[in-house]
Structure formats: structure tokens, C-alpha cells
Design a protein around this motif. Sequence first.
Motif, PDB file in Angstrom:
ATOM      1  N   ASP A 127      45.893   5.705 -25.749  1.00  0.00           N
ATOM      2  CA  ASP A 127      46.900   5.065 -24.894  1.00  0.00           C
ATOM      3  C   ASP A 127      48.108   6.000 -24.840  1.00  0.00           C
ATOM      4  O   ASP A 127      49.178   5.719 -25.369  1.00  0.00           O
ATOM      5  N   ALA A 128      47.894   7.157 -24.188  1.00  0.00           N
ATOM      6  CA  ALA A 128      48.884   8.231 -24.178  1.00  0.00           C
ATOM      7  C   ALA A 128      49.258   8.583 -22.742  1.00  0.00           C
ATOM      8  O   ALA A 128      48.664   8.084 -21.783  1.00  0.00           O
ATOM      9  N   ASP A 129      50.251   9.460 -22.596  1.00  0.00           N
ATOM     10  CA  ASP A 129      50.695   9.862 -21.257  1.00  0.00           C
ATOM     11  C   ASP A 129      49.770  10.888 -20.615  1.00  0.00           C
ATOM     12  O   ASP A 129      49.686  10.964 -19.385  1.00  0.00           O
ATOM     13  N   PHE A 130      49.102  11.685 -21.439  1.00  0.00           N
ATOM     14  CA  PHE A 130      48.145  12.661 -20.919  1.00  0.00           C
ATOM     15  C   PHE A 130      46.926  12.635 -21.839  1.00  0.00           C
ATOM     16  O   PHE A 130      47.043  12.888 -23.042  1.00  0.00           O
ATOM     17  N   VAL A 131      45.782  12.297 -21.287  1.00  0.00           N
ATOM     18  CA  VAL A 131      44.552  12.185 -22.073  1.00  0.00           C
ATOM     19  C   VAL A 131      43.516  13.158 -21.532  1.00  0.00           C
ATOM     20  O   VAL A 131      43.287  13.221 -20.315  1.00  0.00           O
ATOM     21  N   ILE A 132      42.905  13.927 -22.422  1.00  0.00           N
ATOM     22  CA  ILE A 132      41.847  14.863 -22.032  1.00  0.00           C
ATOM     23  C   ILE A 132      40.578  14.525 -22.791  1.00  0.00           C
ATOM     24  O   ILE A 132      40.602  14.372 -24.017  1.00  0.00           O
ATOM     25  N   TYR A 133      39.474  14.439 -22.074  1.00  0.00           N
ATOM     26  CA  TYR A 133      38.150  14.396 -22.683  1.00  0.00           C
ATOM     27  C   TYR A 133      37.511  15.757 -22.477  1.00  0.00           C
ATOM     28  O   TYR A 133      37.273  16.178 -21.346  1.00  0.00           O
ATOM     29  N   ASN A 134      37.265  16.461 -23.574  1.00  0.00           N
ATOM     30  CA  ASN A 134      36.557  17.742 -23.530  1.00  0.00           C
ATOM     31  C   ASN A 134      35.085  17.439 -23.791  1.00  0.00           C
ATOM     32  O   ASN A 134      34.689  17.159 -24.923  1.00  0.00           O
ATOM     33  N   THR A 135      34.279  17.498 -22.756  1.00  0.00           N
ATOM     34  CA  THR A 135      32.958  16.877 -22.779  1.00  0.00           C
ATOM     35  C   THR A 135      31.827  17.827 -23.150  1.00  0.00           C
ATOM     36  O   THR A 135      31.930  19.044 -23.047  1.00  0.00           O
ATOM     37  N   CYS A 136      30.717  17.215 -23.561  1.00  0.00           N
ATOM     38  CA  CYS A 136      29.470  17.916 -23.890  1.00  0.00           C
ATOM     39  C   CYS A 136      28.366  17.325 -23.025  1.00  0.00           C
ATOM     40  O   CYS A 136      28.405  16.141 -22.682  1.00  0.00           O
ATOM     41  N   THR A 137      27.390  18.150 -22.675  1.00  0.00           N
ATOM     42  CA  THR A 137      26.300  17.631 -21.847  1.00  0.00           C
ATOM     43  C   THR A 137      24.934  18.029 -22.379  1.00  0.00           C
ATOM     44  O   THR A 137      23.946  17.996 -21.658  1.00  0.00           O
ATOM     45  N   VAL A 138      24.876  18.423 -23.649  1.00  0.00           N
ATOM     46  CA  VAL A 138      23.600  18.862 -24.222  1.00  0.00           C
ATOM     47  C   VAL A 138      22.590  17.719 -24.229  1.00  0.00           C
ATOM     48  O   VAL A 138      21.405  17.932 -24.009  1.00  0.00           O
ATOM     49  N   ARG A 139      23.072  16.470 -24.441  1.00  0.00           N
ATOM     50  CA  ARG A 139      22.175  15.319 -24.437  1.00  0.00           C
ATOM     51  C   ARG A 139      22.720  14.216 -23.538  1.00  0.00           C
ATOM     52  O   ARG A 139      23.925  14.072 -23.370  1.00  0.00           O
ATOM     53  N   GLU A 140      21.810  13.459 -22.996  1.00  0.00           N
ATOM     54  CA  GLU A 140      22.164  12.436 -22.012  1.00  0.00           C
ATOM     55  C   GLU A 140      23.144  11.415 -22.580  1.00  0.00           C
ATOM     56  O   GLU A 140      24.060  10.972 -21.891  1.00  0.00           O
ATOM     57  N   ASN A 141      22.976  11.047 -23.863  1.00  0.00           N
ATOM     58  CA  ASN A 141      23.856  10.009 -24.417  1.00  0.00           C
ATOM     59  C   ASN A 141      25.307  10.467 -24.481  1.00  0.00           C
ATOM     60  O   ASN A 141      26.221   9.651 -24.470  1.00  0.00           O
ATOM     61  N   ALA A 142      25.533  11.791 -24.545  1.00  0.00           N
ATOM     62  CA  ALA A 142      26.913  12.292 -24.542  1.00  0.00           C
ATOM     63  C   ALA A 142      27.589  11.963 -23.216  1.00  0.00           C
ATOM     64  O   ALA A 142      28.766  11.573 -23.173  1.00  0.00           O
ATOM     65  N   ASN A 143      26.862  12.113 -22.109  1.00  0.00           N
ATOM     66  CA  ASN A 143      27.407  11.758 -20.797  1.00  0.00           C
ATOM     67  C   ASN A 143      27.737  10.275 -20.716  1.00  0.00           C
ATOM     68  O   ASN A 143      28.797   9.877 -20.213  1.00  0.00           O
ATOM     69  N   GLN A 144      26.827   9.451 -21.213  1.00  0.00           N
ATOM     70  CA  GLN A 144      27.027   8.004 -21.120  1.00  0.00           C
ATOM     71  C   GLN A 144      28.238   7.560 -21.934  1.00  0.00           C
ATOM     72  O   GLN A 144      28.950   6.626 -21.548  1.00  0.00           O
TER      73      GLN A 144
END
Length: 478
Positions: free
Chosen positions: A77-94
Motif C-alpha cells: 500500500d505504497a505510492d509506487f509499487v513495482i512487481y519484478n516478474t518471473c515467467t519460468v513457470r506458469e504459476n508465477a504468472n498467475q
Amino acid sequence: MDKLDKIEEMAALMSETERQYAYMQEARRLVEEESARLGRPLTANITTFGCQMNARDSEKLSGILREAGYVETESEDADFVIYNTCTVRENANQRVYGRLGVLHGYKKKNPHMKIALCGCMMQEPTVVEKLKKSYRFVDLIFGTHNIFKFAELLVRTLTSDRMIIDIWKDTDQIVEDLPTERKYPFKSGVNIMFGCNNFCSYCIVPYVRGRERSREPRDIIREIEALVRDGVREVMLLGQNVNSYGKTLEQPVSFAQLLKEVEQIDGLERIRFMTSHPKDLSDELIEVMAQSKKICRHLHLPLQSGSSRILKVMNRRYTKEQYVELAQKIRRAMPDIALSTDIIVGFPGETEEDFLETLDVVKTVRYDSAFTFIYSKRTGTPAAVMENQVPDEVVKDRFDRLLSCVQDISREMAERFTGSVQEALVEEPNEQLGGYVTGRLGNNHVVHFPGGTELIGQIVKVRLDECKGFYYMGSLMN
């Protein structure tokens, strides 16, 4: 001409590093204005999914946010939020999609909140299209190749009300000397190369991280020397396949040669690295490791499958026999080394005989630890369209059998160190046991022992009194 146009005009005459620092100054001005308007500091939160490469990227993002004047918080719950994502496995995307729903709720309460997504998942065109269609509240989307542009993208995000998308298909550019904010003051990851040329048939990484490109040795050494001056005692050299380091340089340098140079750095006490591809692990590297006083006695050597037939379909470019011989050669050179690995269960076409070959390698090599995975179909990879996908119930049965075998052997391997005195880098207070701290041994095992917070960041001698399977209880030696 507005402020941003002036910056862009000036930036055109600068190096890329200078350009990004100019954007950091403008971002700081914008953040200070907003902070004054709200009467409080602006906060930022970075959530990292995936590997050590992503963790290091997040430290770079954190450094730029600090330069811009943000105060980091553990709350999303911040003013700027970043998700640095991984896509090696499908569950990471979900997981990312699920958590975006939570962020949307925060943004409704905090309309000036900015949400950014970056990392490997953003390199998939289908993901970006889904975000454009169903997650319009996201403000910024960028990928793995232009992370060095974050300061510039930050300014654009702070001065715009529209979704900004900046995805590069590939790059050969490496930008040095941008700020970082380390998670630990006493240890740090150091990128030595980017990208991957291996194209294992199940893996999306070469498509989202691009082709291999190595940093110049002098830049790596300079960065590590600066880290040591800042209190770092241990570095982790990072690359998708560190064993192929240096092949893209104008004057090729082997990974073993780089390690020799790193070892000469005064004040640096420990060197780790990952990940190693078995097909490129040289006798030279084994010799350098065996003779080194600083390289940790731990090697992560992904197997993936013990079946030569499956390995060929995976495009791993080694056989079961070659892998086992390599592992035995490493153990002969360094009997006290801890070997860890990655294993995939349920690759398309895997038979019971193939799976038993994998169990045979596990029993022969006797890993100290293993990361076991159920095969995850990744759209865009050759394996995703292969026939003979293994039924879920068969995969689960094999996974459970593999896990049981791996855990039994890992416990037995850990027992061999019980009673010995080892050096541990003290990393943090123990969260469960008051008056205890947690340290990491050179072989990557963890030990908990009585001690105060003044030990954090120190390398101390610890007796391993009791093995608990995957960690030790120990005593500090005077």
C-alpha cells in the motif's frame, strides 16, 4: 519547451549513464513536489519474483528509487509499487495476476499511486496484451533489456496519466555505474553476463532475457572492488550460464580466468557463482575451484533429467554418463564440496524407465540439495507443442518419489559435517529463537547458533553440534 523536453535535449549529448542520472534528478524534483503537497514522504515497494538475476535487478531499481527520493516500505500500500516478474513457470504468472487485484484496491483509495510491472513476464507479448485489456490501472510496463532506463521511465510515468509500455525485443547494450540498494550490506550479487544461448526446449529464458553478452572483466573487477570498500565480504557472480562467460568479448576470457582475477581482490573473503551448465564446465574451472581459498565449496549443477534420451529432447547437450562423470570428477577434486541441482519431472514423453534413470543419477551423485519441479508448459518453447504430455497423476506420483529420495540423501549428506568446525557468514537474527543468529556456511548450508546482532556480517567459526536435516544447530567457537 517544457522541463522534460529540455532534459531530453540535454540527454541526447550525454552517455547513457549520464542520461539516467539526469532523469533521476528530475524524478527527485517531481517526488519532492508531490511529497510537499501531501505533507509526507513518498513510499515505494518492490516485490521480486524468481531468480537471483531478478533479485539483483530489483536492487538496481531500489537504488534508482532511493536517488529519486522515495522511502522504501515493506507494504504494497505504497505510492509506487513495482512487481519484478518471473515467467519460468506458469504459476508465477498467475501469482502476479492475483496480486494485481489487491493493488487495484489500494489504488482506488490512493489515486496518485503508480503501479509498474517489469521483468521476464513482460517480455511475453500475450502478457502485455492481457494487461492492456484487463489491467488498465497499471501505469508502467517494461522488460528485462531496458531496465537501465528505469529513471527515464519513472519520470515519464510521474508526468503522464496513460499506461506507458516500453518493451525491447533484445539488446546488446550494457550500462555501467547506475545506483543500487543492496538487501545485505555485507554480501552482494554481481552480474557478469546477461542472456542465454542454450535454448533448452522447455525454457523460456533465452526468449525473454535475449542472447548472451558478457561484461568486460575490468568493469566487473571495478564493481567488486567498490563493493568491498563498502563493506561487502561475499559476492555471488551471476549469469544464466556463467561457464560460457567471456565468449562474446572482443578479447575472450574464460570464466575460470575471471575467477582468478576476482580472487586477487583484497578484502573479498568469499566468492559464489551460479548458474553452471554442465556442458560448459571445464577442467580449468574445477582446478581453479580446488586451489582457491575464497571460492565457496558449493556448486549448483542442474541435471534436469537422468535419461540421455530425454536430455537430447531437452537440448541439454550432454548424456547421463557425461554428467555423472563430471560430478564424480568434481567430487574427486573437492571431496568436501556440496553439489545441488535442478530436476524436472514429467517432461513430455518421459516414461517410467526415463524417470528411473533420473533416480539412478540422484542415488549415484548423492546431491546435498535438489530443487525438484513438475514440468511447466511455457508457450513459445518447443516442448510446449510436443506430443505425449505426461498425465498429471503420473507426474505427481513420480514427483513424490523423487522428493522422498532427494530428501533422504540430502539428510545423509548433511550428517557428514556434524561435529566439524566451519566458517559461517552471519546473515540475520533468528526469527524463531531469541538470542540466536543464522549463518551460512561455505557449502551453502544454514546453521543457527547463540549469538548477538553484533555478529551480523561477520565470518565466524561455528561447531556444527546437531544436524536437523536441512540445517544445523551449532555453537560459536572463540
